[in-house]
Design an enzyme around this catalytic site. Sequence first.
Site, PDB file in Angstrom:
ATOM      1  N   GLY A  11     -26.798  -1.104  54.546  1.00  0.00           N
ATOM      2  CA  GLY A  11     -25.681  -2.030  54.374  1.00  0.00           C
ATOM      3  C   GLY A  11     -25.959  -3.439  54.876  1.00  0.00           C
ATOM      4  O   GLY A  11     -25.185  -4.366  54.606  1.00  0.00           O
TER       5      GLY A  11
ATOM      6  N   ASN B 219     -12.396 -11.616  48.783  1.00  0.00           N
ATOM      7  CA  ASN B 219     -12.902 -11.810  50.158  1.00  0.00           C
ATOM      8  C   ASN B 219     -13.499 -13.200  50.359  1.00  0.00           C
ATOM      9  O   ASN B 219     -13.908 -13.530  51.475  1.00  0.00           O
ATOM     10  CB  ASN B 219     -13.932 -10.729  50.532  1.00  0.00           C
ATOM     11  CG  ASN B 219     -15.262 -10.922  49.839  1.00  0.00           C
ATOM     12  OD1 ASN B 219     -15.353 -11.623  48.828  1.00  0.00           O
ATOM     13  ND2 ASN B 219     -16.300 -10.315  50.363  1.00  0.00           N
TER      14      ASN B 219
ATOM     15  N   GLY C 181     -15.904   7.231  49.065  1.00  0.00           N
ATOM     16  CA  GLY C 181     -15.022   6.201  49.615  1.00  0.00           C
ATOM     17  C   GLY C 181     -14.341   5.418  48.511  1.00  0.00           C
ATOM     18  O   GLY C 181     -14.967   5.055  47.516  1.00  0.00           O
ATOM     19  N   ALA C 182     -13.025   5.196  48.694  1.00  0.00           N
ATOM     20  CA  ALA C 182     -12.244   4.464  47.695  1.00  0.00           C
ATOM     21  C   ALA C 182     -11.436   3.357  48.367  1.00  0.00           C
ATOM     22  O   ALA C 182     -10.390   2.950  47.874  1.00  0.00           O
ATOM     23  CB  ALA C 182     -11.325   5.425  46.950  1.00  0.00           C
ATOM     24  N   GLY C 183     -11.918   2.861  49.518  1.00  0.00           N
ATOM     25  CA  GLY C 183     -11.275   1.732  50.185  1.00  0.00           C
ATOM     26  C   GLY C 183     -11.760   0.432  49.556  1.00  0.00           C
ATOM     27  O   GLY C 183     -12.257   0.426  48.413  1.00  0.00           O
ATOM     28  N   GLY C 184     -11.653  -0.663  50.301  1.00  0.00           N
ATOM     29  CA  GLY C 184     -12.034  -1.977  49.756  1.00  0.00           C
ATOM     30  C   GLY C 184     -13.480  -2.013  49.277  1.00  0.00           C
ATOM     31  O   GLY C 184     -13.767  -2.483  48.172  1.00  0.00           O
ATOM     32  N   ALA C 185     -14.402  -1.493  50.095  1.00  0.00           N
ATOM     33  CA  ALA C 185     -15.828  -1.545  49.736  1.00  0.00           C
ATOM     34  C   ALA C 185     -16.096  -0.651  48.525  1.00  0.00           C
ATOM     35  O   ALA C 185     -16.778  -1.060  47.571  1.00  0.00           O
ATOM     36  CB  ALA C 185     -16.675  -1.116  50.928  1.00  0.00           C
TER      37      ALA C 185
ATOM     38  N   LYS D 275      -7.273  -9.123  52.330  1.00  0.00           N
ATOM     39  CA  LYS D 275      -8.005  -9.220  51.059  1.00  0.00           C
ATOM     40  C   LYS D 275      -7.130  -9.052  49.812  1.00  0.00           C
ATOM     41  O   LYS D 275      -7.479  -9.549  48.750  1.00  0.00           O
ATOM     42  CB  LYS D 275      -9.133  -8.181  51.019  1.00  0.00           C
ATOM     43  CG  LYS D 275     -10.287  -8.481  51.970  1.00  0.00           C
ATOM     44  CD  LYS D 275     -11.417  -7.484  51.759  1.00  0.00           C
ATOM     45  CE  LYS D 275     -12.522  -7.672  52.768  1.00  0.00           C
ATOM     46  NZ  LYS D 275     -13.676  -6.801  52.495  1.00  0.00           N
TER      47      LYS D 275
ATOM     48  N   THR E  12     -11.062 -11.109  55.643  1.00  0.00           N
ATOM     49  CA  THR E  12     -11.345  -9.721  55.963  1.00  0.00           C
ATOM     50  C   THR E  12     -10.019  -9.041  56.254  1.00  0.00           C
ATOM     51  O   THR E  12      -8.955  -9.624  56.031  1.00  0.00           O
ATOM     52  CB  THR E  12     -12.404  -9.624  57.093  1.00  0.00           C
ATOM     53  OG1 THR E  12     -12.755  -8.262  57.275  1.00  0.00           O
ATOM     54  CG2 THR E  12     -11.924 -10.212  58.405  1.00  0.00           C
TER      55      THR E  12
ATOM     56  N   ASP F 272     -18.278  -8.530  47.719  1.00  0.00           N
ATOM     57  CA  ASP F 272     -18.764  -7.268  48.306  1.00  0.00           C
ATOM     58  C   ASP F 272     -19.599  -6.460  47.301  1.00  0.00           C
ATOM     59  O   ASP F 272     -20.721  -6.053  47.588  1.00  0.00           O
ATOM     60  CB  ASP F 272     -17.595  -6.403  48.796  1.00  0.00           C
ATOM     61  CG  ASP F 272     -17.003  -6.904  50.098  1.00  0.00           C
ATOM     62  OD1 ASP F 272     -17.702  -7.642  50.824  1.00  0.00           O
ATOM     63  OD2 ASP F 272     -15.837  -6.562  50.388  1.00  0.00           O
TER      64      ASP F 272
HETATM   65  P1  NDP Z   1     -11.137   0.848  54.100  1.00  0.00           P
HETATM   66  O1  NDP Z   1     -10.361   1.092  55.346  1.00  0.00           O
HETATM   67  O2  NDP Z   1     -10.516   0.081  52.986  1.00  0.00           O
HETATM   68  O3  NDP Z   1     -11.600   2.287  53.485  1.00  0.00           O
HETATM   69  C1  NDP Z   1     -12.190   3.243  54.300  1.00  0.00           C
HETATM   70  C2  NDP Z   1     -12.724   4.388  53.450  1.00  0.00           C
HETATM   71  O4  NDP Z   1     -13.402   5.328  54.308  1.00  0.00           O
HETATM   72  C3  NDP Z   1     -11.664   5.187  52.711  1.00  0.00           C
HETATM   73  O5  NDP Z   1     -12.187   5.679  51.509  1.00  0.00           O
HETATM   74  C4  NDP Z   1     -11.379   6.317  53.705  1.00  0.00           C
HETATM   75  O6  NDP Z   1     -10.850   7.473  53.085  1.00  0.00           O
HETATM   76  C5  NDP Z   1     -12.782   6.607  54.196  1.00  0.00           C
HETATM   77  N1  NDP Z   1     -12.819   7.254  55.493  1.00  0.00           N
HETATM   78  C6  NDP Z   1     -12.638   6.685  56.722  1.00  0.00           C
HETATM   79  N2  NDP Z   1     -12.786   7.603  57.698  1.00  0.00           N
HETATM   80  C7  NDP Z   1     -13.051   8.788  57.082  1.00  0.00           C
HETATM   81  C8  NDP Z   1     -13.307  10.111  57.558  1.00  0.00           C
HETATM   82  N3  NDP Z   1     -13.311  10.405  58.869  1.00  0.00           N
HETATM   83  N4  NDP Z   1     -13.560  11.084  56.649  1.00  0.00           N
HETATM   84  C9  NDP Z   1     -13.580  10.808  55.327  1.00  0.00           C
HETATM   85  N5  NDP Z   1     -13.337   9.560  54.811  1.00  0.00           N
HETATM   86  C10 NDP Z   1     -13.090   8.569  55.676  1.00  0.00           C
HETATM   87  O7  NDP Z   1     -12.497   0.175  54.572  1.00  0.00           O
HETATM   88  P2  NDP Z   1     -13.502  -0.716  53.682  1.00  0.00           P
HETATM   89  O8  NDP Z   1     -13.711  -0.034  52.379  1.00  0.00           O
HETATM   90  O9  NDP Z   1     -13.078  -2.129  53.708  1.00  0.00           O
HETATM   91  O10 NDP Z   1     -14.824  -0.609  54.570  1.00  0.00           O
HETATM   92  C11 NDP Z   1     -15.590   0.583  54.595  1.00  0.00           C
HETATM   93  C12 NDP Z   1     -16.901   0.288  55.307  1.00  0.00           C
HETATM   94  O11 NDP Z   1     -17.649  -0.624  54.513  1.00  0.00           O
HETATM   95  C13 NDP Z   1     -16.720  -0.365  56.687  1.00  0.00           C
HETATM   96  O12 NDP Z   1     -17.511   0.336  57.606  1.00  0.00           O
HETATM   97  C14 NDP Z   1     -17.277  -1.775  56.506  1.00  0.00           C
HETATM   98  O13 NDP Z   1     -17.979  -2.203  57.647  1.00  0.00           O
HETATM   99  C15 NDP Z   1     -18.241  -1.578  55.354  1.00  0.00           C
HETATM  100  N6  NDP Z   1     -18.438  -2.797  54.567  1.00  0.00           N
HETATM  101  C16 NDP Z   1     -19.704  -3.275  54.446  1.00  0.00           C
HETATM  102  C17 NDP Z   1     -19.948  -4.407  53.729  1.00  0.00           C
HETATM  103  C18 NDP Z   1     -21.346  -4.906  53.639  1.00  0.00           C
HETATM  104  O14 NDP Z   1     -21.525  -6.023  53.120  1.00  0.00           O
HETATM  105  N7  NDP Z   1     -22.338  -4.161  54.072  1.00  0.00           N
HETATM  106  C19 NDP Z   1     -18.874  -5.152  53.052  1.00  0.00           C
HETATM  107  C20 NDP Z   1     -17.581  -4.536  53.197  1.00  0.00           C
HETATM  108  C21 NDP Z   1     -17.374  -3.406  53.953  1.00  0.00           C
HETATM  109  P3  NDP Z   1      -9.248   7.650  52.861  1.00  0.00           P
HETATM  110  O15 NDP Z   1      -8.920   6.885  51.608  1.00  0.00           O
HETATM  111  O16 NDP Z   1      -9.076   9.110  52.718  1.00  0.00           O
HETATM  112  O17 NDP Z   1      -8.579   7.084  54.093  1.00  0.00           O
END
Ligand code: NDP
Length: 276
Positions: free
Chosen positions: A239, A81, A121-125, A60, A56, A96
């Site tokens: 989720g 992961n 969202g464009a983070g890991g998930a 990753k 985690t 994921d």
């Molecule tokens: P990351 O930190 O890699 O990405 C976070 C994302 O959220 C980015 O796109 C970020 O945008 C956006 N973001 C965060 N805060 C804000 C805000 N206030 N306003 C707008 N956009 C926001 O995290 P992950 O992708 O790894 O995880 C995201 C969620 O997914 C977590 O809550 C995690 O618990 C959940 N998850 C669930 C899983 C499951 O099996 N159910 C598996 C993996 C994750 P920006 O790029 O602009 O910063």
Amino acid sequence: FGHPVAENPTVVMIEAAFHAAGMENWRYLTIEIPPEHLAEAMKAVTTLNMKGINLTMPHKVEVLLHLDEISEAAEKIGAVNTVVNRSGKLFGENTDGKGFLESLRKDGGIDPKNKRAVVLGAGGAGRAICIELALAGCRHITVVNRSTNRGEELTRRIEDKTSARADFMALTPGFAVPENTDIFVQATSIGLYPHTGAKPDIEYDSILPSMTVCDVIPNPPHTEFLTEAEKRGAPTLDGLGMLVYQGTIGFRLWTGKEASVDAMKSALQREFGVAD
Ligand code: NDP
């Protein structure tokens, strides 16, 4: 392996699956590994003859440097992961997006083939979900993100590495979901415990009953985002389902056995203090 990792709920879920399968001698440990110790920790996986590990935050992507082989999807996503120790060779997978797809298919009854998806969202998930949706035949994906750089990078990745079409839209207040959307996914971290009242600032009246609306937040499973979608008559997926299914994929890779979805789900519900 994570940093921080103490609050990670996966241990509860996997230990429940071991118990349900009568595998009483198996253990799943959460181990705090700071980034500077990842290389040594990865060597220890084979030295200690572990069956495998999960990774985690923040490992990753960095873990790719320490693996012998990775799956095609993990290569396209650019992150791993789940690692399996195959007779001393380390194989990396990303579960994921696969867990998300399994929840979509099994709990939602939706086949992504030829569908149009919008992913917040464009983070890991978000990355894992977009690539797996595209590999499963999704026709078009709109990536919606707060930061333009990350959103555009993911859009390019989808177009370069899969046959799906993709575009980018900024996540700005009042964002309206395009009418022809089939699958709408909330993949940001907004609404995760303890910020349980928070939801993305979008135009919720643009959600239609024809859209399947999904949230990646496992705790609490019933988010404000999903509540708003339900008010507009849309079917929803939480989720918790995604988390359980991605856990079953890891369990299968490590043990060769099927995990009990019910046992894993109940264990997480107890952990999160939510009713069945
Ligand atoms: P990351 O930190 O890699 O990405 C976070 C994302 O959220 C980015 O796109 C970020 O945008 C956006 N973001 C965060 N805060 C804000 C805000 N206030 N306003 C707008 N956009 C926001 O995290 P992950 O992708 O790894 O995880 C995201 C969620 O997914 C977590 O809550 C995690 O618990 C959940 N998850 C669930 C899983 C499951 O099996 N159910 C598996 C993996 C994750 P920006 O790029 O602009 O910063």
